[in-house]
Motif scaffolding. Structure first.
Motif, PDB file in Angstrom:
ATOM      1  N   LEU B 225       0.715  -1.150   0.166  1.00  0.00           N
ATOM      2  CA  LEU B 225      -0.163  -0.100   0.109  1.00  0.00           C
ATOM      3  C   LEU B 225       1.069   1.405   0.019  1.00  0.00           C
ATOM      4  CD1 LEU B 225      -3.085  -0.479  -0.035  1.00  0.00           C
ATOM      5  CD2 LEU B 225      -2.966   0.368   2.415  1.00  0.00           C
ATOM      6  N   TYR B 226       1.906   1.278   0.783  1.00  0.00           N
ATOM      7  CA  TYR B 226       2.700   2.456   1.104  1.00  0.00           C
ATOM      8  C   TYR B 226       3.899   2.489   0.647  1.00  0.00           C
ATOM      9  CZ  TYR B 226      -1.139   3.710   4.170  1.00  0.00           C
ATOM     10  OH  TYR B 226      -2.357   3.818   4.765  1.00  0.00           O
ATOM     11  N   VAL B 227       4.687   1.486  -0.025  1.00  0.00           N
ATOM     12  CA  VAL B 227       5.957   1.637  -0.377  1.00  0.00           C
ATOM     13  C   VAL B 227       6.024   1.289  -1.963  1.00  0.00           C
ATOM     14  CG1 VAL B 227       8.415   0.528  -0.553  1.00  0.00           C
ATOM     15  CG2 VAL B 227       6.787   0.783   1.610  1.00  0.00           C
ATOM     16  N   THR B 228       5.142   0.581  -2.327  1.00  0.00           N
ATOM     17  CA  THR B 228       5.127   0.210  -3.774  1.00  0.00           C
ATOM     18  C   THR B 228       4.817   1.392  -4.723  1.00  0.00           C
ATOM     19  OG1 THR B 228       4.066  -1.842  -3.219  1.00  0.00           O
ATOM     20  CG2 THR B 228       4.477  -1.759  -5.391  1.00  0.00           C
ATOM     21  N   PRO B 229       3.693   2.114  -4.438  1.00  0.00           N
ATOM     22  CA  PRO B 229       3.554   3.233  -5.185  1.00  0.00           C
ATOM     23  C   PRO B 229       4.673   4.251  -5.261  1.00  0.00           C
ATOM     24  CG  PRO B 229       1.649   3.053  -3.842  1.00  0.00           C
ATOM     25  CD  PRO B 229       2.805   2.008  -3.204  1.00  0.00           C
ATOM     26  N   LEU B 230       5.529   4.341  -4.110  1.00  0.00           N
ATOM     27  CA  LEU B 230       6.770   5.277  -4.133  1.00  0.00           C
ATOM     28  C   LEU B 230       7.944   4.784  -5.198  1.00  0.00           C
ATOM     29  CD1 LEU B 230       7.117   6.195  -0.362  1.00  0.00           C
ATOM     30  CD2 LEU B 230       5.643   7.170  -2.392  1.00  0.00           C
ATOM     31  N   VAL B 231       7.949   3.624  -4.868  1.00  0.00           N
ATOM     32  CA  VAL B 231       8.893   2.773  -5.986  1.00  0.00           C
ATOM     33  C   VAL B 231       8.474   2.909  -7.331  1.00  0.00           C
ATOM     34  CG1 VAL B 231       9.868   0.664  -6.363  1.00  0.00           C
ATOM     35  CG2 VAL B 231       9.802   1.250  -4.138  1.00  0.00           C
ATOM     36  N   LEU B 232       7.171   2.704  -7.611  1.00  0.00           N
ATOM     37  CA  LEU B 232       6.937   2.986  -8.957  1.00  0.00           C
ATOM     38  C   LEU B 232       7.024   4.507  -9.427  1.00  0.00           C
ATOM     39  CD1 LEU B 232       3.268   1.266  -9.196  1.00  0.00           C
ATOM     40  CD2 LEU B 232       5.353   0.989 -10.881  1.00  0.00           C
ATOM     41  N   ILE B 233       6.810   5.391  -8.510  1.00  0.00           N
ATOM     42  CA  ILE B 233       7.295   6.731  -8.940  1.00  0.00           C
ATOM     43  C   ILE B 233       8.726   6.999  -9.452  1.00  0.00           C
ATOM     44  CG2 ILE B 233       7.298   9.257  -8.306  1.00  0.00           C
ATOM     45  CD1 ILE B 233       5.018   8.780  -6.486  1.00  0.00           C
ATOM     46  N   PHE B 234       9.420   6.062  -8.665  1.00  0.00           N
ATOM     47  CA  PHE B 234      10.900   6.546  -8.728  1.00  0.00           C
ATOM     48  C   PHE B 234      11.290   5.637 -10.233  1.00  0.00           C
ATOM     49  CE2 PHE B 234      14.673   3.678  -8.541  1.00  0.00           C
ATOM     50  CZ  PHE B 234      15.795   4.479  -8.484  1.00  0.00           C
ATOM     51  N   VAL B 235      10.377   4.315 -10.565  1.00  0.00           N
ATOM     52  CA  VAL B 235      11.069   3.645 -11.745  1.00  0.00           C
ATOM     53  C   VAL B 235      10.262   4.540 -12.839  1.00  0.00           C
ATOM     54  CG1 VAL B 235      10.098   1.825 -12.952  1.00  0.00           C
ATOM     55  CG2 VAL B 235      10.793   1.513 -10.545  1.00  0.00           C
ATOM     56  N   VAL B 236       9.111   5.110 -12.677  1.00  0.00           N
ATOM     57  CA  VAL B 236       8.498   5.981 -13.744  1.00  0.00           C
ATOM     58  C   VAL B 236       9.596   7.309 -14.182  1.00  0.00           C
ATOM     59  CG1 VAL B 236       6.821   7.319 -14.841  1.00  0.00           C
ATOM     60  CG2 VAL B 236       6.424   5.203 -13.506  1.00  0.00           C
ATOM     61  N   VAL B 237       9.961   7.788 -13.044  1.00  0.00           N
ATOM     62  CA  VAL B 237      10.887   9.082 -13.323  1.00  0.00           C
ATOM     63  C   VAL B 237      12.245   8.545 -14.073  1.00  0.00           C
ATOM     64  CG1 VAL B 237      12.442  10.672 -12.121  1.00  0.00           C
ATOM     65  CG2 VAL B 237      10.264  10.246 -11.231  1.00  0.00           C
ATOM     66  N   ILE B 238      12.885   7.509 -13.592  1.00  0.00           N
ATOM     67  CA  ILE B 238      13.986   7.218 -14.188  1.00  0.00           C
ATOM     68  C   ILE B 238      13.616   6.642 -15.673  1.00  0.00           C
ATOM     69  CG2 ILE B 238      15.886   5.381 -13.887  1.00  0.00           C
ATOM     70  CD1 ILE B 238      15.981   7.740 -11.865  1.00  0.00           C
ATOM     71  N   ALA B 239      12.557   5.569 -15.751  1.00  0.00           N
ATOM     72  CA  ALA B 239      12.456   5.252 -17.226  1.00  0.00           C
ATOM     73  C   ALA B 239      12.080   5.949 -18.082  1.00  0.00           C
ATOM     74  CB  ALA B 239      11.184   4.189 -16.792  1.00  0.00           C
ATOM     75  N   ALA B 240      11.391   7.171 -17.954  1.00  0.00           N
ATOM     76  CA  ALA B 240      11.021   8.302 -18.671  1.00  0.00           C
ATOM     77  C   ALA B 240      12.046   8.765 -19.325  1.00  0.00           C
ATOM     78  CB  ALA B 240      10.047   9.302 -18.252  1.00  0.00           C
ATOM     79  N   MET B 241      13.394   9.122 -18.288  1.00  0.00           N
ATOM     80  CA  MET B 241      14.451   9.720 -18.753  1.00  0.00           C
ATOM     81  C   MET B 241      15.060   8.726 -19.350  1.00  0.00           C
ATOM     82  SD  MET B 241      16.222  11.945 -15.768  1.00  0.00           S
ATOM     83  CE  MET B 241      17.064  10.576 -14.949  1.00  0.00           C
ATOM     84  N   VAL B 242      15.414   7.544 -19.204  1.00  0.00           N
ATOM     85  CA  VAL B 242      16.337   6.624 -19.949  1.00  0.00           C
ATOM     86  C   VAL B 242      15.455   6.207 -21.364  1.00  0.00           C
ATOM     87  CG1 VAL B 242      16.742   3.929 -20.058  1.00  0.00           C
ATOM     88  CG2 VAL B 242      17.036   5.187 -17.823  1.00  0.00           C
ATOM     89  N   ALA B 243      14.164   6.142 -21.308  1.00  0.00           N
ATOM     90  CA  ALA B 243      13.485   5.912 -22.564  1.00  0.00           C
ATOM     91  C   ALA B 243      13.745   6.983 -23.694  1.00  0.00           C
ATOM     92  CB  ALA B 243      12.225   5.316 -22.648  1.00  0.00           C
ATOM     93  N   GLY B 244      13.739   8.185 -23.191  1.00  0.00           N
ATOM     94  CA  GLY B 244      13.764   9.421 -24.014  1.00  0.00           C
ATOM     95  C   GLY B 244      12.537  10.169 -24.109  1.00  0.00           C
ATOM     96  N   TRP B 245      11.593   9.526 -23.337  1.00  0.00           N
ATOM     97  CA  TRP B 245       9.945  10.278 -23.272  1.00  0.00           C
ATOM     98  C   TRP B 245      10.116  11.644 -22.631  1.00  0.00           C
ATOM     99  CZ3 TRP B 245       7.916   5.400 -20.359  1.00  0.00           C
ATOM    100  CH2 TRP B 245       7.885   4.257 -20.962  1.00  0.00           C
ATOM    101  N   ALA B 246      10.968  11.734 -21.751  1.00  0.00           N
ATOM    102  CA  ALA B 246      11.143  13.254 -21.107  1.00  0.00           C
ATOM    103  C   ALA B 246      12.461  13.530 -20.896  1.00  0.00           C
ATOM    104  CB  ALA B 246      10.268  13.011 -19.983  1.00  0.00           C
ATOM    105  N   THR B 247      12.694  14.697 -20.886  1.00  0.00           N
ATOM    106  CA  THR B 247      14.052  15.369 -20.219  1.00  0.00           C
ATOM    107  C   THR B 247      14.008  14.987 -18.686  1.00  0.00           C
ATOM    108  OG1 THR B 247      12.967  17.552 -20.077  1.00  0.00           O
ATOM    109  CG2 THR B 247      13.901  17.118 -22.044  1.00  0.00           C
ATOM    110  N   PRO B 248      15.306  15.155 -18.189  1.00  0.00           N
ATOM    111  CA  PRO B 248      15.254  15.163 -16.611  1.00  0.00           C
ATOM    112  C   PRO B 248      14.379  15.962 -16.114  1.00  0.00           C
ATOM    113  CG  PRO B 248      17.514  15.147 -17.811  1.00  0.00           C
ATOM    114  CD  PRO B 248      16.602  15.376 -18.815  1.00  0.00           C
ATOM    115  N   THR B 249      14.178  17.366 -16.490  1.00  0.00           N
ATOM    116  CA  THR B 249      13.343  18.471 -16.099  1.00  0.00           C
ATOM    117  C   THR B 249      11.833  17.745 -16.208  1.00  0.00           C
ATOM    118  OG1 THR B 249      14.536  20.162 -16.693  1.00  0.00           O
ATOM    119  CG2 THR B 249      12.377  20.613 -16.388  1.00  0.00           C
ATOM    120  N   GLU B 250      11.615  17.317 -17.219  1.00  0.00           N
ATOM    121  CA  GLU B 250      10.097  16.914 -17.490  1.00  0.00           C
ATOM    122  C   GLU B 250       9.869  15.638 -16.560  1.00  0.00           C
ATOM    123  OE1 GLU B 250       9.440  18.287 -21.906  1.00  0.00           O
ATOM    124  OE2 GLU B 250      10.220  16.232 -21.668  1.00  0.00           O
ATOM    125  N   SER B 251      10.715  14.663 -16.405  1.00  0.00           N
ATOM    126  CA  SER B 251      10.492  13.513 -15.631  1.00  0.00           C
ATOM    127  C   SER B 251      10.405  14.011 -14.205  1.00  0.00           C
ATOM    128  CB  SER B 251      11.473  12.408 -15.914  1.00  0.00           C
ATOM    129  OG  SER B 251      12.716  12.793 -15.909  1.00  0.00           O
TER     130      SER B 251
END
Lengths: 166, 439
Positions: B225-251
């Motif tokens: 309930l409380y940790v998974t969503p946080l880890v997901l945010i982390f993964v999305v921020v990093i993945a968006a940057m790695v995949a080139g969907w978003a610049t570091p600022t945008e992610s």
């Protein structure tokens, strides 16, 4: 005292405005990313706005931070010295702060005047007179100079400050 | 004036005004005013000072900083971070030195969501330290892990300081952010191993205590309930940057908004909590960026005075060899960390370090990670490491400075080993960003 509470309000307003700028830009940039990815048009000006928001938020926050004694400083030596000596050195530091702030006010105004006289423009997605960029500088440093004077007169003197950590 | 005289007077004057307690930002400004007048052409130099100041922070590569800070502040002020720590505490059971292990694990998870060292340290210090001391933990067992893991925040993305280093040193920010993951997580793992071994060898250091039994949902539920969503945010921020969907600022911006949404979904979002988080963000990013206002002019003054070129040439001709120079630079960072904050440290050293990095052909991303580790260790090194004093501020009154030194020493040693490991095996830092970003 009305002057004092008005000043307090002004400082608070600086902080709140800086916070608001950061929050608004976070929402704006997110909106842009979402719009682009769902196939709506993207807004190229958002990148520029987020760039300009940094100096705006920083110059707004600076006087508020000094008012709250939050700027990073070394108070190791001051803490180790006898109180009278420490007070003297602290006043000297405030004096340097006043001098530096006044230099920024004066040359900030000069840069604005020169840029206006030359009619310099910023040509990117957004087009506007260049001097707009420099307006926060003299305003911020004027407030900082006032705050340094207040500190010298005994407000906030030798209060513990944020140790060098961010 | 010869370069060493110029360098000595610039740094001497800077040290003097720092010591009399002028805030770091204004100390740099003061040197800049004198230096700009002297070296950059009088009045024209002072006008340049103003223009440089605005230009230094009107920079797209710096815009992730406030958003990374905002992520941590939102979780902190809405209480979501406390719930996450509580969930981790439920999960970790039957381990020697349990609460110390919880501190390290929670600190790592929180690092992965917060961009600021101070938020992490303050959170763990205020939440877990009193609990550990109450349970009879030895002060070194209680304080050591908290101080140590606070520094790891600098390495684990999103890290505001890594963004700043990348921007000022001209190192790719996405590469640097991702390069911190392996060394950061590895260091946290070694901290856990150390805590467990110590507590196992001497159970009196961390007395075990009865815990309410928790099985099934009551043990795993809070994690989900409380940790998974946080880890997901982390993964999305990093993945968006790695995949080139978003610049570091945008992610970073998306990550910040996502934490607000998560807090809202937990019904933890209040207007006053959000306001506190935004004000905290304005304060921390304002402190960092206001020092940066002086960055460009300071490096120009160093260049025009001949100090940069003189010192860099002197080091090159002294023939210390690439390893000698690298070790020298890291030692300087360790020493500086005893006295000044991380942002000032970058302003002081990067004008000299980056030309040397180029000259010796070091991989800049590798160097950046070494720089971050050294900076983190500098904050922990007795007698003056800044984090030690922060800990003294939040620790109960009876804790002495000597106890704090003893508590942190093993973690400093582990950090030094890590620093040496990344030096000898650059792959620890550069492999992940290379394989993710340079395909």
């Amino acid at each position: 005292m009305p002057v004092r509470s008005a000043y307090h309000l002004l400082m608070q307003a600086c902080g709140v405005l800086a916070a608001f700028v950061i929050g608004a830009v976070a929402v704006l940039v997110t909106g842009d990313v979402v719009a682009r990815n769902v196939g709506l048009s993207s807004f190229p000006w958002v990148v520029e706005v987020s760039e300009y928001s940094l100096p705006l938020a920083t110059f707004l926050a600076a006087p508020w931070l000094l008012y709250r004694n939050e700027h990073v400083r070394l108070d190791m030596l001051l803490g180790a010295l006898p109180r009278t000596v420490a007070r003297l050195l602290d006043a000297l530091a405030d004096l340097v702060g006043i001098a530096v702030s006044l230099v920024f006010v004066w040359y900030g105004v000069r840069v604005i005047a020169d840029s206006r006289a030359l009619g310099s423009m910023v040509f990117k997605t957004l087009v506007f007179p260049e001097w707009w960029l420099f307006v926060p500088v003299p305003v911020c440093f004027a407030l900082l100079a006032v705050e340094f004077v207040r500190r010298m007169l005994g407000a906030n003197g030798l209060a513990p400050s944020r140790q060098g950590m961010v | 004036m010869s370069w060493y005289l110029a360098a000595a007077s610039l740094f001497g004057a800077l040290t003097a005004i720092l010591l009399i307690g002028l805030p770091a930002a204004f100390s740099f400004f003061a040197i800049n005013v004198v230096g700009a007048w002297h070296y950059l052409g009088g009045e024209a130099g002072l006008a340049q000072l103003v223009r440089n100041g605005v230009a230094a922070i009107t920079n797209f590569s710096l815009t992730p900083i406030p958003f990374f800070v905002l992520m941590g502040e939102v979780l902190f002020h809405t209480g979501v971070a406390m719930k996450a720590i509580d969930a981790i505490e439920r999960l970790i059971r039957q381990v020697p030195g349990r609460l110390a292990v919880v501190a390290v694990v929670a600190g790592t998870v929180f690092s992965a969501i917060s961009g600021s060292t101070i938020a992490t340290t303050a959170l763990l210090g205020s939440l877990l330290l009193p609990e550990m001391l109450r349970r009879g933990y030895h002060p070194s067992m209680a304080m050591g892990p908290i101080m140590a893991i606070g520094g790891v925040d600098m390495l684990v993305p999103p890290s505001a300081l890594a963004v700043l280093l990348g921007s000022l040193a001209g190192i790719s920010i996405s590469h640097l952010l991702i390069a911190g993951i392996v060394p950061g997580v590895l260091m946290a793992a070694i901290f856990v191993a150390y805590v467990v071994l110590r507590a196992n060898a001497d159970p009196a250091l961390a007395p075990a205590f009865e815990q309410a039994p928790a099985r099934g949902w009551s043990r795993w539920g809070p994690l989900l309930l409380y940790v998974t969503p946080l880890v997901l945010i982390f993964v999305v921020v990093i993945a968006a940057m790695v995949a080139g969907w978003a610049t570091p600022t945008e992610s970073a911006a998306v990550g910040a908004v996502a934490t607000v949404v998560v807090a809202w979904a937990y019904r933890a979002l209040t207007l006053s909590g959000l306001m506190k988080a935004l004000l905290g963000t304005a304060a921390i990013s304002g402190i960092i960026l206001f020092i940066i206002v002086g960055a460009t002019t300071f490096s120009q003054v160093l260049t025009f005075s001949g100090a940069t070129d003189g010192l860099v040439t002197a080091v090159r001709t002294a023939d210390f060899g690439p390893w000698g120079v690298l070790v020298g630079m890291l030692l300087i960072l360790l020493a500086l960390g005893c006295f000044i904050d991380q942002v000032s440290m970058m302003l002081l050293t990067l004008p000299f370090f980056m030309p040397l990095v180029q000259h010796y052909g070091y991989d800049p991303v590798w160097f950046g990670v070494l720089y971050l580790i050294a900076m983190q260790l500098g904050l922990l090194t007795p007698p003056f490491g800044m984090l030690l004093f922060t800990m003294k501020g939040v620790a109960p009154k009876q804790i002495t400075m000597a106890q704090i030194f003893r508590a942190v020493t093993p973690y400093v040693l582990i950090g030094l080993v890590m620093l040496a490991a990344v030096m000898l095996f650059p792959g620890l830092a550069v492999w992940l960003p290379k394989s993710l970003l340079d395909r």
